[in-house]
Design an enzyme around this catalytic site. Sequence first.
Site, PDB file in Angstrom:
ATOM      1  N   ASP A  32       0.859  -1.171   0.000  1.00  0.00           N
ATOM      2  CA  ASP A  32       0.000   0.000   0.000  1.00  0.00           C
ATOM      3  C   ASP A  32       0.902   1.230   0.000  1.00  0.00           C
ATOM      4  O   ASP A  32       2.061   1.160   0.427  1.00  0.00           O
ATOM      5  CB  ASP A  32      -0.888  -0.021   1.247  1.00  0.00           C
ATOM      6  CG  ASP A  32      -1.729   1.223   1.374  1.00  0.00           C
ATOM      7  OD1 ASP A  32      -2.420   1.552   0.393  1.00  0.00           O
ATOM      8  OD2 ASP A  32      -1.681   1.866   2.429  1.00  0.00           O
ATOM      9  N   ASP A  35      -1.269  -0.864   6.378  1.00  0.00           N
ATOM     10  CA  ASP A  35      -1.436  -0.416   7.757  1.00  0.00           C
ATOM     11  C   ASP A  35      -2.841   0.068   8.067  1.00  0.00           C
ATOM     12  O   ASP A  35      -3.134   0.419   9.214  1.00  0.00           O
ATOM     13  CB  ASP A  35      -0.449   0.712   8.074  1.00  0.00           C
ATOM     14  CG  ASP A  35      -0.828   2.023   7.388  1.00  0.00           C
ATOM     15  OD1 ASP A  35      -1.487   1.964   6.324  1.00  0.00           O
ATOM     16  OD2 ASP A  35      -0.480   3.084   7.920  1.00  0.00           O
ATOM     17  N   ASP A  80      -6.818  -2.106   4.235  1.00  0.00           N
ATOM     18  CA  ASP A  80      -5.868  -3.133   3.798  1.00  0.00           C
ATOM     19  C   ASP A  80      -6.200  -4.515   4.357  1.00  0.00           C
ATOM     20  O   ASP A  80      -5.629  -5.515   3.906  1.00  0.00           O
ATOM     21  CB  ASP A  80      -4.449  -2.761   4.223  1.00  0.00           C
ATOM     22  CG  ASP A  80      -3.963  -1.469   3.585  1.00  0.00           C
ATOM     23  OD1 ASP A  80      -4.242  -1.279   2.392  1.00  0.00           O
ATOM     24  OD2 ASP A  80      -3.330  -0.659   4.278  1.00  0.00           O
TER      25      ASP A  80
END
Length: 820
Positions: A509, A708, A712
């Site tokens: 990400d 995080d 996600d």
Amino acid sequence: MEDFTMAQTAQAAETVTRDPVCGMTVDPEAGKPRLEHDGHVYHFCHDGCRDRFAADPDAYIEAEDPVCGMSVNRATAHYMAKHGGQRFYFCSARCLEKFEAAPDDYLDGRPAPEPMPEGTLYTCPMDPEIVQEGPGDCPICGMALEPMMPERDAGPNPELIDFRRRLWIGAPLALAVLVLEMGGMMGLPWAEWFGGNAVRWMQFALATPVVVWVAQPFFKRGWSSIVTGNLNMWTLIAIGTGAAYGFSLVSLLLPGIFPATLQGQHGPPLYFEASAVILILVLVGQVMELTARDRTGDAIRALMDLAPKTARRVTEAGEEDVPLDAVRSGDRLRVRPGESVPVDGTVAEGRSSVDESMITGEPVPVEKTGGDTVTGGTLNKTGSFVMTAEAVGSDTVLSRIVAMVAQAQRSRAPIQALADRVAGYFVPTVIGIAVLAFAAWLAFGPAPALGYAVVAAVSVLIIACPCALGLATPMSIMVATGRGAQAGVLIRDAEALERFAKVDVLVLDKTGTLTEGRPSLTEVIALGDIGEDRVLALAAALERGSEHPLADAILSGAEERDVERLDATDFDAVTGKGVRGTVDGAPVALGNARLMEDMGINVAQVETQIAELQDEGKTAMFLAAEGRLAGIVAVADRIKETTAGAIRDLHGVGLRIVMATGDSQRTADAVARKLGIDEVRAGVSPEDKADLIAELNAEGFSVAMAGDGVNDAPALAAADVGIAMGTGADVAVESAGVTLVKGDLRGIVRARVLAQATMRNIRQNLFFAFVYNSAGVPVAAGILFPFFGVLLSPMIAAAAMSLSSVSVIGNSLRLRGVKL
């Protein structure tokens, strides 16, 4: 449960400076609290210990050595141990060793250690699927069960203490039997001195305590394995040594039943020495294994020791020290200089600098003032503050880390299934080979055939014990997870470790993983007659009334640059375009090109600058003042300083990097170009990220996902290995197999290196075990005898079996030194 903890053993230096209250060693030059009493200066680890000493000095000046009764100065004692929650001081290392061997012998009726809390769950270190309330033996392998969650003051494994005591008693007896049996070869004619029959009975008298009492746990496990049908190493040990002892007993009591070919000068042969020495060698191996396994818990104990045992609670009546488990959410606690923060919470009063390296890995202390969060286990450096407890007990960050490491150490890697399948067939096969070897020697062996047959069968049973096979994977996993915890890499289970070693694609990400996760001001460009500070001041005046996510970045930037504070009136937020208002009596606007177009302001002259900023992944906003374009303000989510180096290292360990982000393609491409990322997927939703994982899996890749945020979590759960940045959302951490305590991609590099080193270590261990057993069984059965006249002694077989376990343990412990 016996509770014995070696707290500290100081080196035999000339002087030791110890806090006389808590026993900690103190550096006199470290500026710690001190107090003079009767002409002597005493040093303390913190003010609390000094205050307790001042209230009753005589209680802390001297202690009595529980072994020899000598008086020992607590402040200068070289040797100290803890048992049953009490500290004991010793005059010498010898007294300490005696106490450690049998502490109850020296306590003279002092209260026994407190048992584990009621309801404590126990599990088997080799078979973690076995879970029960209270201690006992594993029905599969026979090992003593251990608490699932370690206790800080639980001390060494009680089984280890028991086995050491049995070893100290049994080893001299076994050695004496061996010397009696081998006397003729050593030039000691025992038979001539005492008579052959007397020597035979002396061997029986010395070997029987070893077999009956010293090795009692082994035979108990062996019998349990036969009753339950879970044949294992204890089956072979019990049958092998039991057969040798039983044969010897019959030979001693009924020598006449044996054929003449088996009769020696004083009767049929005895194997008392073989059974006793074999069992002692097995016991040595068990002590070494338990000691090594105890060392694998060092990481957990070090983590648990970060939290203090007491907290200073602040109430209306004053302040008092209370046990840590008595702290409740909402309590006000005082943390003084040099003390560890007891639980998670927020600063209510005061300010200080706190060393948070336990969580972040950064050695520079962090300033804490009112409202800032503090984490249990971090170290208060300079100031004193009062905090409000929020997360206590098992809810603290430190407790969750300890629980995760403990769970990982108990888990089983998929590769262990191979060892389990082999062991399942191996033990009955070995028993069959031992029976065939016995029959073959009895039928075709030279005289005395029965003696050779017994030696061969016992040697096969002993040398084939699959203890090394059983240790190969668990030892590596326990050491690796402890090593990872020390490096800020928390492994949820062994399966995640094994899978991560095989991963070839890493999906990342962007926000919060590659970047800092919060926008910040990057550029202020003045275009008109006013300077940059005036541009920023005008922009900040408008953004004070805005709720846009980028407003905080502009306001923070204005505060950092200490620009003039201005106030806006007639504020108006134009949806999708920007904000407008009046500052110092003049109209001002901040927004995108569409807002400028609505105001009739031409921005063509700065299109090149805007394109350059956007290509760098920045969000550019126009500032108009009094109807003219006055400047540009750019904001971006900055890439972490460590990210570029981490990406290079990740490529270096063989990973292909894919970035998946909800940001625009232009911003994502800009970040990817800077970092050298292999592939970009922009504008993706949480569901799209999970679909990306499935797509890569379908192409044959093994995929790890790092993120995080809450968004996600689906992808983390879908990936072969999910990696959560420890600074992120709890749901992300719960969905991941690997958690980085510090939100830093370099932790992924460390995790990858650790995973590959662990799997390499496990394969080496399995190779040692398989090759050893494959080669050892035929030799023990006597395959070399027709060609070289070599028949393996059962004692040599036992020593070789123990050596194989030692090789596996030693190889596993090498992981403690792996460079991450």
